[in-house]
Write a protein that holds these residues in place. Structure first.
Motif, PDB file in Angstrom:
ATOM      1  N   GLY A  42      33.159 -27.928 -15.005  1.00  0.00           N
ATOM      2  CA  GLY A  42      32.756 -28.664 -15.644  1.00  0.00           C
ATOM      3  C   GLY A  42      31.473 -29.703 -15.439  1.00  0.00           C
ATOM      4  N   GLN A  43      30.624 -30.087 -16.171  1.00  0.00           N
ATOM      5  CA  GLN A  43      29.188 -31.398 -15.405  1.00  0.00           C
ATOM      6  C   GLN A  43      29.335 -32.240 -16.722  1.00  0.00           C
ATOM      7  OE1 GLN A  43      25.420 -29.891 -13.841  1.00  0.00           O
ATOM      8  NE2 GLN A  43      24.548 -31.410 -14.389  1.00  0.00           N
ATOM      9  N   ARG A  44      29.185 -33.427 -16.743  1.00  0.00           N
ATOM     10  CA  ARG A  44      28.904 -34.284 -17.089  1.00  0.00           C
ATOM     11  C   ARG A  44      27.665 -35.687 -16.641  1.00  0.00           C
ATOM     12  NH1 ARG A  44      33.162 -37.586 -20.849  1.00  0.00           N
ATOM     13  NH2 ARG A  44      33.226 -35.691 -21.673  1.00  0.00           N
ATOM     14  N   GLY A  45      26.973 -35.936 -17.213  1.00  0.00           N
ATOM     15  CA  GLY A  45      25.705 -35.914 -16.917  1.00  0.00           C
ATOM     16  C   GLY A  45      25.202 -35.742 -15.238  1.00  0.00           C
ATOM     17  N   ASP A  46      25.433 -36.743 -13.953  1.00  0.00           N
ATOM     18  CA  ASP A  46      25.182 -36.223 -13.117  1.00  0.00           C
ATOM     19  C   ASP A  46      26.531 -35.525 -12.390  1.00  0.00           C
ATOM     20  OD1 ASP A  46      21.987 -36.698 -13.520  1.00  0.00           O
ATOM     21  OD2 ASP A  46      22.044 -38.027 -12.910  1.00  0.00           O
ATOM     22  N   TYR A  47      27.377 -35.852 -12.925  1.00  0.00           N
ATOM     23  CA  TYR A  47      28.439 -35.250 -11.675  1.00  0.00           C
ATOM     24  C   TYR A  47      28.908 -34.066 -12.218  1.00  0.00           C
ATOM     25  CZ  TYR A  47      28.779 -39.611 -10.991  1.00  0.00           C
ATOM     26  OH  TYR A  47      28.648 -41.287 -10.127  1.00  0.00           O
ATOM     27  N   CYS A  48      29.405 -33.013 -10.846  1.00  0.00           N
ATOM     28  CA  CYS A  48      30.260 -32.299 -12.043  1.00  0.00           C
ATOM     29  C   CYS A  48      31.491 -31.993 -10.375  1.00  0.00           C
ATOM     30  CB  CYS A  48      29.034 -31.005 -11.864  1.00  0.00           C
ATOM     31  SG  CYS A  48      28.786 -31.162  -9.627  1.00  0.00           S
ATOM     32  N   GLY A  49      32.335 -31.019 -11.442  1.00  0.00           N
ATOM     33  CA  GLY A  49      33.540 -30.448 -10.034  1.00  0.00           C
ATOM     34  C   GLY A  49      33.557 -28.715 -10.061  1.00  0.00           C
ATOM     35  N   THR A  50      34.575 -29.248  -9.189  1.00  0.00           N
ATOM     36  CA  THR A  50      35.086 -27.661  -9.261  1.00  0.00           C
ATOM     37  C   THR A  50      36.576 -28.018  -8.467  1.00  0.00           C
ATOM     38  OG1 THR A  50      33.891 -27.561  -6.626  1.00  0.00           O
ATOM     39  CG2 THR A  50      32.586 -27.090  -8.647  1.00  0.00           C
ATOM     40  N   SER A  51      36.792 -26.400  -8.275  1.00  0.00           N
ATOM     41  CA  SER A  51      38.277 -26.414  -7.546  1.00  0.00           C
ATOM     42  C   SER A  51      38.343 -24.988  -7.174  1.00  0.00           C
ATOM     43  CB  SER A  51      39.054 -25.949  -8.949  1.00  0.00           C
ATOM     44  OG  SER A  51      40.527 -25.304  -8.507  1.00  0.00           O
ATOM     45  N   VAL A  52      39.248 -25.170  -5.493  1.00  0.00           N
ATOM     46  CA  VAL A  52      38.910 -24.509  -4.900  1.00  0.00           C
ATOM     47  C   VAL A  52      40.574 -24.078  -4.611  1.00  0.00           C
ATOM     48  CG1 VAL A  52      38.309 -23.782  -2.264  1.00  0.00           C
ATOM     49  CG2 VAL A  52      36.535 -25.614  -3.467  1.00  0.00           C
ATOM     50  N   LEU A  53      40.733 -23.014  -4.226  1.00  0.00           N
ATOM     51  CA  LEU A  53      42.236 -21.969  -4.081  1.00  0.00           C
ATOM     52  C   LEU A  53      41.649 -21.041  -2.767  1.00  0.00           C
ATOM     53  CD1 LEU A  53      42.988 -20.266  -7.924  1.00  0.00           C
ATOM     54  CD2 LEU A  53      43.689 -22.385  -6.697  1.00  0.00           C
ATOM     55  N   VAL A  54      42.621 -21.757  -1.787  1.00  0.00           N
ATOM     56  CA  VAL A  54      42.735 -20.748  -0.107  1.00  0.00           C
ATOM     57  C   VAL A  54      44.057 -20.174  -0.381  1.00  0.00           C
ATOM     58  CG1 VAL A  54      42.595 -21.170   2.259  1.00  0.00           C
ATOM     59  CG2 VAL A  54      41.167 -23.248   0.356  1.00  0.00           C
ATOM     60  N   ARG A  55      43.901 -18.770   0.062  1.00  0.00           N
ATOM     61  CA  ARG A  55      45.091 -17.717  -0.472  1.00  0.00           C
ATOM     62  C   ARG A  55      45.160 -16.609   1.020  1.00  0.00           C
ATOM     63  NH1 ARG A  55      47.730 -17.902  -4.790  1.00  0.00           N
ATOM     64  NH2 ARG A  55      46.786 -18.449  -6.815  1.00  0.00           N
ATOM     65  N   ASN A  56      46.177 -16.842   1.425  1.00  0.00           N
ATOM     66  CA  ASN A  56      46.310 -15.359   2.849  1.00  0.00           C
ATOM     67  C   ASN A  56      46.439 -14.272   1.935  1.00  0.00           C
ATOM     68  OD1 ASN A  56      47.869 -14.098   4.159  1.00  0.00           O
ATOM     69  ND2 ASN A  56      48.769 -15.408   5.306  1.00  0.00           N
ATOM     70  N   LYS A  57      45.510 -14.120   2.228  1.00  0.00           N
ATOM     71  CA  LYS A  57      44.623 -12.420   2.094  1.00  0.00           C
ATOM     72  C   LYS A  57      45.890 -11.402   1.825  1.00  0.00           C
ATOM     73  CE  LYS A  57      40.353 -10.100   1.183  1.00  0.00           C
ATOM     74  NZ  LYS A  57      39.196 -10.040   1.350  1.00  0.00           N
ATOM     75  N   ALA A  58      46.873 -11.943   2.446  1.00  0.00           N
ATOM     76  CA  ALA A  58      47.527 -10.071   2.945  1.00  0.00           C
ATOM     77  C   ALA A  58      49.273 -10.244   1.683  1.00  0.00           C
ATOM     78  CB  ALA A  58      48.144 -10.060   4.491  1.00  0.00           C
ATOM     79  N   THR A  59      49.146 -12.220   2.111  1.00  0.00           N
ATOM     80  CA  THR A  59      50.459 -12.614   1.050  1.00  0.00           C
ATOM     81  C   THR A  59      50.425 -12.681  -0.635  1.00  0.00           C
ATOM     82  OG1 THR A  59      50.554 -14.525   2.459  1.00  0.00           O
ATOM     83  CG2 THR A  59      51.898 -12.852   3.631  1.00  0.00           C
ATOM     84  N   GLY A  60      49.120 -13.614  -0.038  1.00  0.00           N
ATOM     85  CA  GLY A  60      48.503 -13.735  -1.948  1.00  0.00           C
ATOM     86  C   GLY A  60      49.556 -15.427  -1.762  1.00  0.00           C
ATOM     87  N   GLU A  61      49.635 -15.561  -0.391  1.00  0.00           N
ATOM     88  CA  GLU A  61      50.699 -16.750  -0.263  1.00  0.00           C
ATOM     89  C   GLU A  61      49.441 -18.104  -0.704  1.00  0.00           C
ATOM     90  OE1 GLU A  61      52.557 -20.468   2.490  1.00  0.00           O
ATOM     91  OE2 GLU A  61      52.216 -18.166   3.314  1.00  0.00           O
TER      92      GLU A  61
END
Length: 158
Positions: free
Chosen positions: A122-141
């Motif tokens: 989302g974004q409020r004014g000049d600020y915004c936020g993100t969420s990042v997920l890093v997973r092992n592609k083979a195991t899904g961990e």
């Protein structure tokens, strides 16, 4: 202070590795920088749309720690870059990171293939936020989960 100096001193092997690095000047916007070549090469963009980025990454030897795990600093860099990409808009000023929070939940080993996704929260004014997920592609961990806040001043109308 001596303990800090000792901690920061490179051992012979690390010193030799650093001495072999070649850092060439580059033309901004036309050539890759040392940073791009070192930290981002091998990152493959799979899908990008407004507010969402998905990519894959095979863990290279240059980004592993002494135990053969993907270094936490490399994960932080991935969260920063891919989080920023989710809110980047061509023609608008670049946003800068003002806060990054990362939960390290697992480890990735040399040659593991990772799946990285980023969503704009989302974004409020000049600020915004993100969420990042890093997973092992083979195991899904889940390797890491990051929250990333960015700021950008609106360009002047003068």
């Amino acid at each position: 202070m001596e303990k800090v100096k000792e901690f920061l001193t490179l051992d012979k092997e690390a010193d030799e590795t650093v001495s072999r690095l070649t850092v060439h000047p580059h033309r901004v916007g036309y050539e890759r920088s040392f940073y791009n070549e070192f930290a981002l090469i091998g990152l493959h963009l799979d899908r990008i749309e407004p507010g969402f980025v998905s990519c894959s990454f095979k863990v290279p030897p240059r980004l592993t720690d002494k135990n053969g795990n993907l270094a936490t600093g490399a994960i932080a860099n991935i969260v920063d870059e891919i989080g920023s990409a989710a809110v980047f808009v061509i023609g608008l000023p670049m946003k800068v990171s003002v806060d990054i929070s990362i939960s390290f939940l697992g480890t990735a080993k040399l040659a593991d293939e990772l799946e990285i996704t980023s969503r704009a929260l989302g974004q409020r004014g000049d600020y915004c936020g993100t969420s990042v997920l890093v997973r092992n592609k083979a195991t899904g961990e889940l390797i890491a989960e990051g929250r990333h806040s960015l700021f950008s001043e609106r360009s002047s109308k003068l």
